[in-house]
Design an enzyme around this catalytic site. Structure first.
Site, short mmCIF file in Angstrom:
data_model
loop_
_atom_site.label_atom_id
_atom_site.label_comp_id
_atom_site.label_asym_id
_atom_site.label_seq_id
_atom_site.Cartn_x
_atom_site.Cartn_y
_atom_site.Cartn_z
CE LYS A 11 -4.09 -2.02 2.25
NZ LYS A 11 -5.06 -1.84 3.36
CE1 TYR A 51 -9.58 -2.59 0.15
CE2 TYR A 51 -8.59 -0.84 -1.14
CZ TYR A 51 -8.47 -1.89 -0.25
OH TYR A 51 -7.22 -2.24 0.24
CG PHE A 59 -13.25 2.28 6.70
CD1 PHE A 59 -12.77 1.65 5.56
CD2 PHE A 59 -13.91 1.51 7.65
CE1 PHE A 59 -12.95 0.28 5.36
CE2 PHE A 59 -14.09 0.14 7.46
CZ PHE A 59 -13.61 -0.47 6.31
NE ARG A 87 -6.60 -12.00 5.74
CZ ARG A 87 -7.25 -10.84 5.60
NH1 ARG A 87 -7.14 -10.13 4.48
NH2 ARG A 87 -7.99 -10.37 6.57
CB THR A 93 -7.39 -5.03 10.05
OG1 THR A 93 -7.93 -6.20 9.44
CG2 THR A 93 -7.69 -3.82 9.19
CG ASN A 114 -3.86 -1.85 6.89
OD1 ASN A 114 -3.76 -1.51 5.72
ND2 ASN A 114 -4.88 -2.57 7.35
CG HIS A 117 -5.60 -6.17 -0.15
ND1 HIS A 117 -6.81 -6.19 0.46
CD2 HIS A 117 -5.64 -7.10 -1.14
CE1 HIS A 117 -7.58 -7.10 -0.15
NE2 HIS A 117 -6.89 -7.66 -1.12
CD GLU A 128 -9.11 -9.31 -3.38
OE1 GLU A 128 -7.97 -9.67 -3.03
OE2 GLU A 128 -9.99 -8.96 -2.57
P1 RTP Z 1 -7.32 -5.93 3.61
O1 RTP Z 1 -8.68 -6.21 3.03
O2 RTP Z 1 -6.74 -4.62 3.19
O3 RTP Z 1 -6.37 -7.06 3.45
O4 RTP Z 1 -7.46 -5.77 5.18
P2 RTP Z 1 -8.42 -6.50 6.14
O5 RTP Z 1 -9.16 -7.62 5.47
O6 RTP Z 1 -7.59 -6.81 7.33
O7 RTP Z 1 -9.43 -5.33 6.48
P3 RTP Z 1 -10.87 -4.98 5.88
O8 RTP Z 1 -11.85 -5.06 6.98
O9 RTP Z 1 -11.13 -5.78 4.64
O10 RTP Z 1 -10.68 -3.45 5.50
C1 RTP Z 1 -10.06 -3.10 4.31
C2 RTP Z 1 -9.09 -1.97 4.57
O11 RTP Z 1 -9.82 -0.81 4.94
C3 RTP Z 1 -9.04 -0.03 5.85
N1 RTP Z 1 -9.77 0.16 7.08
N2 RTP Z 1 -9.84 1.31 7.69
N3 RTP Z 1 -10.43 3.39 9.54
C4 RTP Z 1 -10.88 2.17 9.76
O12 RTP Z 1 -11.56 1.90 10.73
C5 RTP Z 1 -10.58 1.11 8.79
N4 RTP Z 1 -10.97 -0.14 8.86
C6 RTP Z 1 -10.45 -0.76 7.77
C7 RTP Z 1 -7.75 -0.77 6.10
O13 RTP Z 1 -6.75 -0.26 5.22
C8 RTP Z 1 -8.12 -2.19 5.73
O14 RTP Z 1 -6.98 -2.93 5.38
MG MG Z 2 -10.26 -7.41 3.60
#
Ligand code: RTP
Ligand code: MG
Length: 140
Positions: A11, A51, A59, A87, A93, A114, A117, A128
């Protein structure tokens, strides 16, 4: 365990800090092989499309702006049980919750910035990968 593929993004917070190699090394040390890689600057259409599943989340706007803010490196990773392996090395996250030694524990700045992805299922990995790569760009 079968050799499978997953999709990864390094990222903008990481490319900005010149961490492409450091992050890739952690992926490789975890047993994953980079079989496709390109550095791109995401358009708004790409960021919103990628997304789309988060479109209703509070967010979303911040996430799209962030993903467009600097270049990213999109990659296809191959290895045994690649989705889970990726993962695991990514970590939670929110870096505050991430386990020691994970990419997000070591490098992430916040829950939004973070560092990486990674696809969350084999089904989503296929979707994807297809979003960013043609099959002839993937060399296993
Ligand atoms: P990713 O999809 O990026 O691998 O991460 P993840 O599954 O751990 O998290 P996800 O819930 O799918 O959220 C996607 C991305 O959105 C951003 N995010 N920001 N500000 C916030 O509360 C918040 N929550 C999520 C993060 O960049 C997250 O990786
Ligand atoms: Mg995710």
């Amino acid at each position: 365990m079968a050799v499978t593929r997953t999709f990864s993004i390094i990222k903008p917070d990481a490319t900005r800090r010149n961490l492409t190699g450091a992050v890739t090394a952690m992926l490789e040390e975890a047993g994953l092989r980079v079989v496709a890689s390109k550095r791109i600057h995401m358009s708004r259409e790409q960021a919103e499309g990628f997304y789309a599943v988060h479109a209703e989340r509070p967010f979303f706007g911040e996430l799209v702006d962030f993903m467009m803010s600097e270049p990213v490196v999109v990659q296809v990773l191959e290895g045994e049980d690649a989705v889970t392996r990726n993962r695991d090395i990514m970590g939670a996250t929110n870096p505050a919750d991430a386990a020691e030694g994970t990419i997000r524990k070591v490098h992430a700045l916040s829950i939004g910035e973070n560092t990486v992805h990674g696809s969350d299922s084999e089904e989503n990995a296929k979707i994807e990968i297809d979003f960013f790569f043609n099959e002839d760009e993937i060399v296993g």
